[in-house]
Design a protein around this motif. Structure first.
Motif, PDB file in Angstrom:
ATOM      1  N   PRO A  84       0.801  -1.226   0.000  1.00 16.86           N
ATOM      2  CA  PRO A  84       0.000   0.000   0.000  1.00 16.86           C
ATOM      3  C   PRO A  84       0.831   1.271   0.000  1.00 16.86           C
ATOM      4  O   PRO A  84       0.360   2.321  -0.451  1.00 16.86           O
ATOM      5  N   ALA A  85       2.067   1.203   0.486  1.00 17.48           N
ATOM      6  CA  ALA A  85       2.943   2.374   0.427  1.00 17.48           C
ATOM      7  C   ALA A  85       3.338   2.676  -1.009  1.00 17.48           C
ATOM      8  O   ALA A  85       3.372   3.841  -1.437  1.00 17.48           O
ATOM      9  N   VAL A  86       3.649   1.620  -1.770  1.00 17.23           N
ATOM     10  CA  VAL A  86       3.988   1.811  -3.182  1.00 17.23           C
ATOM     11  C   VAL A  86       2.783   2.366  -3.940  1.00 17.23           C
ATOM     12  O   VAL A  86       2.915   3.268  -4.777  1.00 17.23           O
ATOM     13  N   ALA A  87       1.586   1.837  -3.648  1.00 20.36           N
ATOM     14  CA  ALA A  87       0.372   2.357  -4.286  1.00 20.36           C
ATOM     15  C   ALA A  87       0.167   3.828  -3.927  1.00 20.36           C
ATOM     16  O   ALA A  87      -0.129   4.656  -4.805  1.00 20.36           O
ATOM     17  N   TYR A  88       0.341   4.174  -2.650  1.00 20.10           N
ATOM     18  CA  TYR A  88       0.160   5.560  -2.212  1.00 20.10           C
ATOM     19  C   TYR A  88       1.163   6.483  -2.897  1.00 20.10           C
ATOM     20  O   TYR A  88       0.795   7.552  -3.412  1.00 20.10           O
ATOM     21  N   ALA A  95       3.179   9.499 -10.470  1.00 23.62           N
ATOM     22  CA  ALA A  95       3.865   8.558 -11.356  1.00 23.62           C
ATOM     23  C   ALA A  95       2.885   7.935 -12.340  1.00 23.62           C
ATOM     24  O   ALA A  95       1.678   7.842 -12.084  1.00 23.62           O
ATOM     25  N   ASP A  96       3.420   7.479 -13.469  1.00 23.19           N
ATOM     26  CA  ASP A  96       2.588   6.849 -14.483  1.00 23.19           C
ATOM     27  C   ASP A  96       2.235   5.413 -14.130  1.00 23.19           C
ATOM     28  O   ASP A  96       1.222   4.886 -14.587  1.00 23.19           O
ATOM     29  N   LEU A  97       3.090   4.765 -13.354  1.00 20.51           N
ATOM     30  CA  LEU A  97       2.810   3.408 -12.899  1.00 20.51           C
ATOM     31  C   LEU A  97       3.641   3.106 -11.663  1.00 20.51           C
ATOM     32  O   LEU A  97       4.599   3.812 -11.350  1.00 20.51           O
ATOM     33  N   GLY A  98       3.233   2.059 -10.959  1.00 21.99           N
ATOM     34  CA  GLY A  98       3.976   1.568  -9.810  1.00 21.99           C
ATOM     35  C   GLY A  98       4.187   0.078  -9.946  1.00 21.99           C
ATOM     36  O   GLY A  98       3.388  -0.614 -10.601  1.00 21.99           O
ATOM     37  N   GLY A 120      -2.184   5.002  -8.396  1.00 17.99           N
ATOM     38  CA  GLY A 120      -1.948   3.916  -7.455  1.00 17.99           C
ATOM     39  C   GLY A 120      -3.042   2.872  -7.434  1.00 17.99           C
ATOM     40  O   GLY A 120      -3.231   2.176  -6.432  1.00 17.99           O
ATOM     41  N   HIS A 121      -3.771   2.729  -8.536  1.00 20.37           N
ATOM     42  CA  HIS A 121      -4.896   1.800  -8.590  1.00 20.37           C
ATOM     43  C   HIS A 121      -4.484   0.456  -9.190  1.00 20.37           C
ATOM     44  O   HIS A 121      -3.669   0.396 -10.111  1.00 20.37           O
ATOM     45  N   LYS A 122      -5.078  -0.628  -8.678  1.00 17.15           N
ATOM     46  CA  LYS A 122      -4.856  -1.941  -9.262  1.00 17.15           C
ATOM     47  C   LYS A 122      -5.378  -1.968 -10.693  1.00 17.15           C
ATOM     48  O   LYS A 122      -6.271  -1.213 -11.063  1.00 17.15           O
ATOM     49  N   LEU A 123      -4.814  -2.860 -11.485  1.00 22.72           N
ATOM     50  CA  LEU A 123      -5.152  -2.902 -12.895  1.00 22.72           C
ATOM     51  C   LEU A 123      -6.472  -3.629 -13.145  1.00 22.72           C
ATOM     52  O   LEU A 123      -6.740  -4.672 -12.554  1.00 22.72           O
ATOM     53  N   ILE A 337     -10.120  -2.121   3.039  1.00 21.88           N
ATOM     54  CA  ILE A 337      -9.898  -0.952   2.191  1.00 21.88           C
ATOM     55  C   ILE A 337     -10.716   0.218   2.727  1.00 21.88           C
ATOM     56  O   ILE A 337     -11.936   0.141   2.836  1.00 21.88           O
ATOM     57  N   VAL A 338     -10.023   1.292   3.089  1.00 22.03           N
ATOM     58  CA  VAL A 338     -10.662   2.551   3.482  1.00 22.03           C
ATOM     59  C   VAL A 338     -10.412   3.505   2.319  1.00 22.03           C
ATOM     60  O   VAL A 338      -9.347   4.123   2.229  1.00 22.03           O
ATOM     61  N   LEU A 339     -11.378   3.613   1.430  1.00 23.39           N
ATOM     62  CA  LEU A 339     -11.137   4.191   0.117  1.00 23.39           C
ATOM     63  C   LEU A 339     -10.803   5.678   0.155  1.00 23.39           C
ATOM     64  O   LEU A 339     -10.149   6.189  -0.758  1.00 23.39           O
ATOM     65  N   ASP A 340     -11.207   6.386   1.188  1.00 19.15           N
ATOM     66  CA  ASP A 340     -10.863   7.803   1.283  1.00 19.15           C
ATOM     67  C   ASP A 340      -9.372   8.011   1.528  1.00 19.15           C
ATOM     68  O   ASP A 340      -8.850   9.100   1.276  1.00 19.15           O
ATOM     69  N   HIS A 341      -8.688   6.981   2.021  1.00 16.74           N
ATOM     70  CA  HIS A 341      -7.288   7.139   2.406  1.00 16.74           C
ATOM     71  C   HIS A 341      -6.340   6.150   1.745  1.00 16.74           C
ATOM     72  O   HIS A 341      -5.130   6.230   1.949  1.00 16.74           O
ATOM     73  N   ALA A 342      -6.856   5.186   0.983  1.00 16.85           N
ATOM     74  CA  ALA A 342      -5.997   4.175   0.372  1.00 16.85           C
ATOM     75  C   ALA A 342      -6.675   3.626  -0.877  1.00 16.85           C
ATOM     76  O   ALA A 342      -7.906   3.555  -0.944  1.00 16.85           O
ATOM     77  N   THR A 343      -5.872   3.231  -1.847  1.00 20.82           N
ATOM     78  CA  THR A 343      -6.408   2.666  -3.081  1.00 20.82           C
ATOM     79  C   THR A 343      -6.385   1.148  -3.068  1.00 20.82           C
ATOM     80  O   THR A 343      -6.814   0.513  -4.028  1.00 20.82           O
ATOM     81  N   THR A 344      -5.892   0.567  -1.979  1.00 25.71           N
ATOM     82  CA  THR A 344      -5.804  -0.879  -1.859  1.00 25.71           C
ATOM     83  C   THR A 344      -5.885  -1.235  -0.380  1.00 25.71           C
ATOM     84  O   THR A 344      -5.922  -0.345   0.481  1.00 25.71           O
ATOM     85  N   GLY A 345      -5.935  -2.519  -0.055  1.00 25.33           N
ATOM     86  CA  GLY A 345      -5.888  -2.914   1.339  1.00 25.33           C
ATOM     87  C   GLY A 345      -4.608  -2.421   1.990  1.00 25.33           C
ATOM     88  O   GLY A 345      -3.524  -2.550   1.406  1.00 25.33           O
ATOM     89  N   ASP A 346      -4.714  -1.861   3.183  1.00 23.64           N
ATOM     90  CA  ASP A 346      -3.542  -1.310   3.877  1.00 23.64           C
ATOM     91  C   ASP A 346      -3.556  -1.812   5.314  1.00 23.64           C
ATOM     92  O   ASP A 346      -4.312  -1.319   6.150  1.00 23.64           O
ATOM     93  N   GLY A 347      -2.694  -2.814   5.603  1.00 22.49           N
ATOM     94  CA  GLY A 347      -2.691  -3.421   6.922  1.00 22.49           C
ATOM     95  C   GLY A 347      -2.255  -2.492   8.025  1.00 22.49           C
ATOM     96  O   GLY A 347      -2.792  -2.530   9.140  1.00 22.49           O
ATOM     97  N   THR A 348      -1.278  -1.619   7.754  1.00 22.34           N
ATOM     98  CA  THR A 348      -0.822  -0.684   8.793  1.00 22.34           C
ATOM     99  C   THR A 348      -1.907   0.325   9.099  1.00 22.34           C
ATOM    100  O   THR A 348      -2.198   0.606  10.276  1.00 22.34           O
ATOM    101  N   LEU A 349      -2.538   0.881   8.070  1.00 23.70           N
ATOM    102  CA  LEU A 349      -3.623   1.828   8.284  1.00 23.70           C
ATOM    103  C   LEU A 349      -4.769   1.179   9.036  1.00 23.70           C
ATOM    104  O   LEU A 349      -5.337   1.781   9.969  1.00 23.70           O
TER     105      LEU A 349
END
Length: 452
Positions: A84-88, A95-98, A120-123, A337-349
């Motif tokens: 999720p850090a890379v996605a963020y 960036a154009d991709l991660g 930072g969205h999944k494909l 997934i908390v969509l207001d703060h992350a684009t994917t599942g984020d275990g730390t968040l």
């Protein structure tokens, strides 16, 4: 060529299934598909590349970076950070991709390549198909435009990503964690530095286990797939709760002060009520999957919250959330997934938000998670059957109907074919575990006879 992408990127045994050549070729193809509006129109496209601490991630990172740079993409290496850090960072840095190198909760010999699009969205499936098609064209010898001279990509380390991501996590918390004692199990994975730092900065008293990655010990007897160490440590240290991540930290499971597991459904229930109270649970709806425990559904109904259920997989949860504008969703496995703060599942968040709820209410995690009662859930995998007929067999349909009548409103039956293996999964829930076992066993026998 068979389909390369699975439910979450391209994954396999590193240096056997997932080779340096494959990683390089996929990266070139991804650059052409995901950065095509950049490279070929004069713009310098950029990619964020991160990895978990697996030993194989070192050579695979080199291959991915080489592929991207050879296609004219500038690369920002962020090092060992959670998925999720890379996605963020992909979104935050424009960036154009991660690219994330990780096999998540899998054992160490495995590794994987996961791509993120702009933002930072999944494909989507369509983008994965396009990447595979371009990769196959290049693999079979079709030439591609190779930049030279100043047109090749430049590679640099982006060390600021660590603090930037933690600042993001702290910034979205509703309150501090002062007075909360937490044991963190990092699975010797990607969150081994990030998670303890984030919890400490948020004010929690922390004890850390499973945070000494050596490249070989990721997920080895620890983390979200092995809660025993965490359960013992929480009790030993008298902690308020424990948080467990998987290898790339897109999951979070928890343990209460008595050492009892708090799964993804229970975490969703706690966060759903907290977000509704704060006016953040849009449409008073939470998204789960067909595997969500019936106890979760009944609890949400009782609390006046609608549960929308999707197919199994966090990507399907995310698709439903984005399509309808829902704010919270996840899986029993701990993908939240908390969509207001992350684009994917984020275990730390997720762990931070759960601890914040404990701190804000002064209630124990067991008390908060008690909003739902997990009904006994029995899962039997029936191998070596014709899974394609699971929805068309009249004999099987009749057996399921009989089981559903027997269970009534406090039970549930789910049959589904595996996406990767020749087997059918039989899941039965009931208020009584012995009844669930009996019904599941009978249905498994019917699956064998009807589809074998």
């Amino acid at each position: 060529m068979g389909r390369l992408f699975g439910t979450d990127g391209v994954r396999g045994v590193a240096n056997a299934d997932l080779t340096a050549e494959l990683a390089l070729g996929l990266s070139v193809a991804a650059a052409h598909v995901l950065a095509e509006a950049g490279t070929f129109e004069g713009h310098r496209p950029t990619a964020v590349v991160g990895r978990d601490p697996r030993a194989s991630g070192e050579f695979l990172e080199a291959a991915v970076v080489a592929g991207l740079a050879s296609a004219g993409v500038d690369v920002l290496r962020v090092g060992v950070l959670p998925t999720p850090a890379v996605a963020y960072l992909t979104g935050a840095l424009g960036a154009d991709l991660g690219v994330m190198l990780s096999a998540s909760h899998n054992a160490m010999p495995d590794n994987g390549v996961k791509f993120f699009a702009r933002g930072g969205h999944k494909l989507a499936d369509e983008l994965e198909h396009r990447i595979e098609a371009v990769y196959e064209q290049h693999r079979t010898g079709e030439p591609w435009a190779r930049p030279t001279g100043a047109g090749v990509g430049r590679v640099s380390d982006y060390d600021a990503g660590f603090d930037q991501y933690i600042a993001h996590l702290i910034g979205v918390l509703p309150n501090r964690l002062d007075g909360v004692k937490v044991v963190l199990d990092e699975a010797h994975g990607a969150a081994s530095r990030v998670s303890p730092e984030a919890f400490a900065r948020a004010g929690a008293e922390i004890i850390t286990i499973g945070a000494d990655p050596d490249g070989l010990n990721i997920n080895d007897g620890c983390g979200s797939t092995h809660l025993e160490m965490l359960q013992a440590a929480v009790v030993e240290h008298g902690a308020d709760l424990g948080i467990a991540h998987d290898g790339d930290a897109d999951r979070c499971l928890a343990v209460d002060a008595e050492g009892r597991e708090v799964d993804g459904d229970q975490i969703l229930a706690v966060l759903a009520l907290a977000m509704r109270e704060a006016g953040q649970l849009r449409k008073d709806t939470v998204v789960g999957t067909v595997m969500s425990n019936l106890g979760f559904k009944l609890a949400m109904e009782r609390e006046g919250i609608e549960l929308v259920q999707t197919g199994v997989g966090d990507r399907y949860v995310l698709e439903a959330m984005k399509a309808e504008g829902y704010a919270l969703g996840g899986e029993q496995s701990g993908h939240v997934i908390v969509l207001d703060h992350a684009t994917t599942g984020d275990g730390t968040l997720t762990g931070l938000m759960l601890a914040a709820r404990v701190a804000a209410t002064g209630r124990t995690l067991a008390d908060l998670a008690g909003v739902m009662s997990r009904l006994p859930q029995i899962l039997i995998n029936v191998p070596d059957v014709d899974k394609s007929r699971v929805t068309t067999s009249a004999e099987l349909a009749a057996a399921v109907a009989d089981a559903e009548r027997e269970l009534g409103a406090t039970g549930r039956v789910l049959l589904r074919s595996s996406g990767t293996e020749p087997l059918v999964r039989v899941m039965v829930e009931a208020a009584d575990i012995e009844q669930a076992k009996a019904v599941a066993g009978r249905l498994a026998d019917v699956v064998k006879s009807a589809l074998g």
